[in-house]
Design an enzyme around this catalytic site. Structure first.
Site, short mmCIF file in Angstrom:
data_model
loop_
_atom_site.label_atom_id
_atom_site.label_comp_id
_atom_site.label_asym_id
_atom_site.label_seq_id
_atom_site.Cartn_x
_atom_site.Cartn_y
_atom_site.Cartn_z
CE1 TYR A 149 -3.94 2.18 0.58
CE2 TYR A 149 -2.67 3.14 2.37
CZ TYR A 149 -3.76 3.17 1.52
OH TYR A 149 -4.68 4.20 1.62
CE LYS A 153 -3.81 4.94 -1.64
NZ LYS A 153 -4.87 5.48 -2.52
#
Length: 241
Positions: A149, A153
């Site tokens: 993640y 991002k």
């Protein structure tokens, strides 16, 4: 002589069925935008003259192109894309499945690439448009158990700045927001003590709200001279080594 009415602006929102997504749909509609609400598995939207719910797998180029084509057919323009779709598949890296790495990178990063590519053609023709990427504080600091993640991002930050340089000459703005930890279905499984830690990490001692984040993003959508910027919307302060 009366002024020619200006057409309502059109925004495409991915991940619209999630907590922040629903808040964004409501906020844009309240400000008079026409909204295409992209959903993946289920939604609770009712179609109207100003709202089109559309099933949208952001990892599929054909879905992105189809959604943009539908917006152009219905409303004749695309003014804004909000790359809001995202998911997590948390695990320590040593235990992380390759499929979970690929899925998180696919939805959070590849999806933003495919959707941005699809909207750029009409935006370049219009010589106007705005792409807004929803990223995360994890992109700045890393989060234990979220290597996939955080990497995705962080990639969105690079995408934002690179694309802003590419398309600025055609009056297209590209920005990113870090909404902070919000009370959404994505965070519903967090234990109360974990949420308390997030609150404590904020200098104001509290989490942000979906409504405030959505209002800010609608405001940013209406700006004309801001591009290539990152906006953190809570009160955490990243420590840079």
């Amino acid at each position: 002589m009366t002024a020619t009415p200006q057409p309502s602006r059109v925004v495409l929102i991915t991940g619209a069925a999630g907590g922040l997504g629903k808040g964004l749909v409501a906020a844009f509609l309240e400000q008079g935008w026409r909204v295409m609400a992209g959903w993946h598995q289920r939604h609770a939207f009712t179609e109207s003259d100003c709202l089109i719910p559309v099933q949208w797998d952001v990892t599929c180029a054909e879905h992105a192109q189809g959604a943009v084509g539908l917006a152009l057919k219905r409303w004749g323009r695309v003014d804004m894309l909000v790359n809001n779709a995202g998911l997590t598949r948390d695990a320590a890296l040593v235990q992380m499945k390759a499929a979970d790495w690929e899925q998180v990178l696919g939805v959070n990063l590849k999806g933003a690439f495919l959707c941005s590519q699809a909207v750029l053609r009409p935006m370049l023709k219009q010589r106007d448009g705005h792409i807004l990427n929803v990223t995360s504080f994890a992109a700045r600091t890393g989060t234990r158990g979220q290597a996939n993640y955080a990497a995705a991002k962080a990639g969105l930050l690079g995408l934002t700045e690179s694309l802003a340089r590419e398309v600025g000459a055609r009056n297209i703005r590209v920005n990113a927001v870090l909404p902070g930890v919000l009370l959404t279905p994505m965070t519903a499984g967090l234990k109360p003590e974990v949420l308390a830690e997030f609150e404590h990490a904020n200098t104001l001692g509290r989490l942000n709200s979906i409504e405030e984040v959505a209002r800010f993003m609608v405001f940013l959508a209406g700006t004309r001279n801001i591009s290539g910027q990152l906006f953190q919307l809570d009160s955490r302060i990243a420590s840079w080594s």
